[in-house]
Design a protein around this motif. Structure first.
Motif, PDB file in Angstrom:
ATOM      1  N   TYR A  46      57.017 -79.810  12.762  1.00  0.00           N
ATOM      2  CA  TYR A  46      57.203 -80.679  13.925  1.00  0.00           C
ATOM      3  C   TYR A  46      56.100 -81.736  13.905  1.00  0.00           C
ATOM      4  CZ  TYR A  46      60.372 -77.034  15.446  1.00  0.00           C
ATOM      5  OH  TYR A  46      61.400 -76.137  15.511  1.00  0.00           O
ATOM      6  N   CYS A  47      56.240 -82.753  14.739  1.00  0.00           N
ATOM      7  CA  CYS A  47      55.251 -83.829  14.747  1.00  0.00           C
ATOM      8  C   CYS A  47      55.166 -84.465  16.133  1.00  0.00           C
ATOM      9  CB  CYS A  47      55.631 -84.898  13.720  1.00  0.00           C
ATOM     10  SG  CYS A  47      57.171 -85.750  14.117  1.00  0.00           S
ATOM     11  N   LYS A  48      54.145 -85.313  16.301  1.00  0.00           N
ATOM     12  CA  LYS A  48      54.074 -86.153  17.492  1.00  0.00           C
ATOM     13  C   LYS A  48      54.977 -87.358  17.250  1.00  0.00           C
ATOM     14  CE  LYS A  48      49.372 -85.198  19.066  1.00  0.00           C
ATOM     15  NZ  LYS A  48      48.045 -85.798  19.315  1.00  0.00           N
ATOM     16  N   SER A  53      51.307 -89.990  22.221  1.00  0.00           N
ATOM     17  CA  SER A  53      51.699 -88.651  22.666  1.00  0.00           C
ATOM     18  C   SER A  53      50.504 -87.714  22.636  1.00  0.00           C
ATOM     19  CB  SER A  53      52.795 -88.090  21.768  1.00  0.00           C
ATOM     20  OG  SER A  53      53.956 -88.850  21.881  1.00  0.00           O
ATOM     21  N   SER A  54      50.412 -86.891  23.663  1.00  0.00           N
ATOM     22  CA  SER A  54      49.294 -85.955  23.730  1.00  0.00           C
ATOM     23  C   SER A  54      49.583 -84.645  22.996  1.00  0.00           C
ATOM     24  CB  SER A  54      48.937 -85.668  25.192  1.00  0.00           C
ATOM     25  OG  SER A  54      50.058 -85.119  25.859  1.00  0.00           O
ATOM     26  N   THR A  55      50.867 -84.350  22.764  1.00  0.00           N
ATOM     27  CA  THR A  55      51.230 -83.096  22.107  1.00  0.00           C
ATOM     28  C   THR A  55      52.333 -83.311  21.085  1.00  0.00           C
ATOM     29  OG1 THR A  55      52.881 -82.565  23.785  1.00  0.00           O
ATOM     30  CG2 THR A  55      50.660 -81.695  24.144  1.00  0.00           C
ATOM     31  N   PHE A  80      61.087 -88.663  12.326  1.00  0.00           N
ATOM     32  CA  PHE A  80      59.909 -87.864  11.983  1.00  0.00           C
ATOM     33  C   PHE A  80      58.755 -88.777  11.574  1.00  0.00           C
ATOM     34  CE2 PHE A  80      57.308 -84.612  10.109  1.00  0.00           C
ATOM     35  CZ  PHE A  80      57.691 -83.456  10.777  1.00  0.00           C
ATOM     36  N   THR A  81      57.570 -88.497  12.100  1.00  0.00           N
ATOM     37  CA  THR A  81      56.379 -89.283  11.785  1.00  0.00           C
ATOM     38  C   THR A  81      55.378 -88.434  11.000  1.00  0.00           C
ATOM     39  OG1 THR A  81      55.085 -88.658  13.744  1.00  0.00           O
ATOM     40  CG2 THR A  81      56.673 -90.485  14.000  1.00  0.00           C
ATOM     41  N   THR A  82      54.296 -89.054  10.578  1.00  0.00           N
ATOM     42  CA  THR A  82      53.223 -88.335   9.879  1.00  0.00           C
ATOM     43  C   THR A  82      52.100 -87.939  10.848  1.00  0.00           C
ATOM     44  OG1 THR A  82      52.135 -90.410   9.335  1.00  0.00           O
ATOM     45  CG2 THR A  82      53.688 -89.538   7.716  1.00  0.00           C
ATOM     46  N   ILE A  83      52.345 -88.089  12.137  1.00  0.00           N
ATOM     47  CA  ILE A  83      51.301 -87.867  13.148  1.00  0.00           C
ATOM     48  C   ILE A  83      51.256 -86.400  13.551  1.00  0.00           C
ATOM     49  CG2 ILE A  83      50.417 -88.571  15.399  1.00  0.00           C
ATOM     50  CD1 ILE A  83      52.241 -91.115  15.074  1.00  0.00           C
TER      51      ILE A  83
END
Length: 91
Positions: A46-48, A53-55, A80-83
């Protein structure tokens, strides 16, 4: 105690630029209760959704049919991000 039974309907793998491994997802059909069959997606990670985003975002990927669960899973994978990528230890 009742055993939970799931059928793997479809699996996906996504390459995300900036991540050295593939993000995996699958659609499962819950066969535990024949009266209330539903489908849901599970992800390997999962990702931010963004820097603000805080979570990490853990979406509900549940649908009454395969197409609705697939739609929710694909939407998440496409964005989907890399964060703050977080592994799903239950995958």
């Amino acid at each position: 105690m009742k055993n939970e039974i799931y059928e793997i309907i479809k699996e996906y793998e996504v390459s995300v630029e900036g991540i050295k491994f593939k993000i995996k997802g699958k659609i499962l059909k819950d066969l535990t209760d024949n009266q209330n069959i539903f489908y849901f997606g599970v992800l390997s990670h999962y990702c931010k959704p963004n820097e603000e985003s805080s979570t990490v975002y853990y979406p509900s990927l549940t649908g009454q049919d395969f197409e609705s669960a697939k739609h929710l899973l694909i939407l998440y994978l496409e964005s989907f991000t890399t964060i703050d990528v977080t592994k799903n230890d239950s995958y």
